[in-house]
Scaffold this motif. Structure first.
Motif, short mmCIF file in Angstrom:
data_model
loop_
_atom_site.label_atom_id
_atom_site.label_comp_id
_atom_site.label_asym_id
_atom_site.label_seq_id
_atom_site.Cartn_x
_atom_site.Cartn_y
_atom_site.Cartn_z
N ILE A 142 -8.52 -16.91 -29.65
CA ILE A 142 -8.87 -17.83 -30.74
C ILE A 142 -9.35 -19.14 -30.13
O ILE A 142 -8.59 -19.86 -29.51
CB ILE A 142 -7.68 -18.04 -31.70
N THR A 147 -13.24 -15.42 -31.99
CA THR A 147 -12.03 -14.95 -32.65
C THR A 147 -12.03 -13.44 -32.50
O THR A 147 -12.89 -12.76 -33.04
CB THR A 147 -12.01 -15.33 -34.15
N THR A 164 -14.74 -11.96 -35.35
CA THR A 164 -15.32 -12.69 -36.47
C THR A 164 -16.76 -12.24 -36.74
O THR A 164 -17.51 -11.93 -35.81
CB THR A 164 -15.28 -14.21 -36.24
N ILE A 169 -12.74 -19.25 -35.31
CA ILE A 169 -11.64 -19.99 -35.93
C ILE A 169 -11.69 -21.48 -35.56
O ILE A 169 -11.47 -22.35 -36.40
CB ILE A 169 -10.28 -19.36 -35.54
N LEU A 257 -5.26 -15.30 -40.10
CA LEU A 257 -5.04 -14.78 -38.75
C LEU A 257 -3.85 -13.82 -38.68
O LEU A 257 -3.96 -12.71 -38.17
CB LEU A 257 -4.84 -15.95 -37.78
#
Length: 341
Positions: A142, A147, A164, A169, A257
């Motif tokens: 992260i 991510t 992602t 993030i 998350l």
């Protein structure tokens, strides 16, 4: 005490806006020097051209300081490890060019390292009172640029099982922090203010993304529209509700998350969770993971704060294990801005 079998690795990290050099003796960090770049703050984000120029200014003194702080001479070095990618191409080239030159001059092996693997393998640095994860474990990277949920089967056998689809993030923290009128980088400011706020005060959207992938653009848009509506009625809304805004936003990010990690644990049956990357310094995420140790019987591994953000020690630990494998790199190796596992 040193012996002839000791491995000394000089590691260089220059993927984004921190110039870092470290020296490791086997899996122990002797020095870890980081020169941060303040020039980007007024632009609200990293400017690639300015980053590469700053790396050129910092790299020689940073490496010199790392070697001196380690208490060794250049002649004792066994290998040079450097970040091949991913990252900003200009920044990567500064580090790789210097690494290649020094490797050639000292006639010692050159080792390329994937920056994202390093964020996960940082847990294998020998630190007093810190246990290391056992394979297999779930690695959660992260950061400002990534991510990912990674199934880690071995030091170099890793598979991305979720990532992602849009913003990382850390990018979501910075962009929403800008909406909250906070300085860049906004993550640490949001974390600090959230501690004083009510996380249930405001409700923001939780994206509905299938599988183990993430999306943070919907959350960012939700915050934007909410603030536009509120500030039309009250121009001082952000200033008057800053702590609660930060707390509510951070709580939603943590919820997104943790729910994905829960899903990954259920899918893989792996209950060892190791996080890495700049956002792993966030206290809300750390607290949520610790709570799962009790409620879900997870075993969680969180890096020391100095190893959360980009640093050369994490490059060095990968370099050490690659050295043991004799996994060396040719001088013709090219930096790769989108380097994947």
């Amino acid at each position: 005490m040193s012996n002839s079998k000791d491995v000394y690795v000089l590691a260089i990290e220059s993927s984004c806006d921190d110039t870092s050099a470290a020296v490791l003796k086997n899996d122990k960090v002797l020095s870890n020097i980081i020169a941060s770049q303040k020039v980007h703050e007024k632009y609200g984000g990293v400017v690639p051209e300015l980053a590469s120029r700053a790396h050129q200014q910092h790299i020689v003194p940073v490496i010199q300081q790392a070697i001196e702080s380690a208490g060794i001479s250049k002649k004792q070095l066994s290998a040079i490890a450097f970040t091949k990618g991913p990252g900003l191409m200009g920044a990567l080239l500064v580090g790789s060019s210097f690494a290649k030159s020094l490797s050639l001059a000292l006639k010692i092996p050159l080792i390329e390292v994937n920056h994202m693997q390093a964020h996960l393998l940082v847990h294998f640095i020998d630190e007093d009172h810190l246990s290391k994860p056992k394979f297999p474990f779930l690695g959660i990277t992260i950061s400002g640029g990534h991510t990912q949920i990674v199934e880690v089967k071995d030091y170099f056998e890793m598979k991305v099982i979720g990532e992602t689809l849009d913003d990382a993030i850390g990018e979501a923290f910075d962009k929403c922090g800008k909406m909250f009128q906070l300085p860049y980088p906004a993550g640490p400011h949001i974390d600090k203010l959230a501690d004083k706020g009510n996380e249930k005060k405001f409700e923001f959207a939780k994206p509905n993304v299938k599988g183990l992938d993430f999306s943070f653009s919907g959350l960012k848009t939700s915050v934007l529209y909410f603030l536009q509506k509120q500030t039309r009625d009250n121009p001082n809304f952000i200033e008057e509700n800053l702590n609660d805004l930060c707390a509510s936003f951070q709580a939603k990010v943590v919820d997104i998350l943790i729910s994905k990690i829960e899903k990954a644990v259920k899918q893989t049956g792996i209950k060892q969770i190791a996080i890495g990357g700049g956002v792993s310094a966030n206290s809300g995420i750390r607290s949520a993971l610790k709570a799962k140790e009790v409620s879900k019987k997870w075993e969680t591994f969180v890096p020391k704060f100095e190893y959360c953000t980009d640093n050369a020690a994490m490059i060095g630990i990968v370099g050490y294990y690659k050295f043991l494998n004799k996994d060396f790199t040719e001088l013709t190796a090219k930096s790769n801005a989108r380097y994947r596992f």
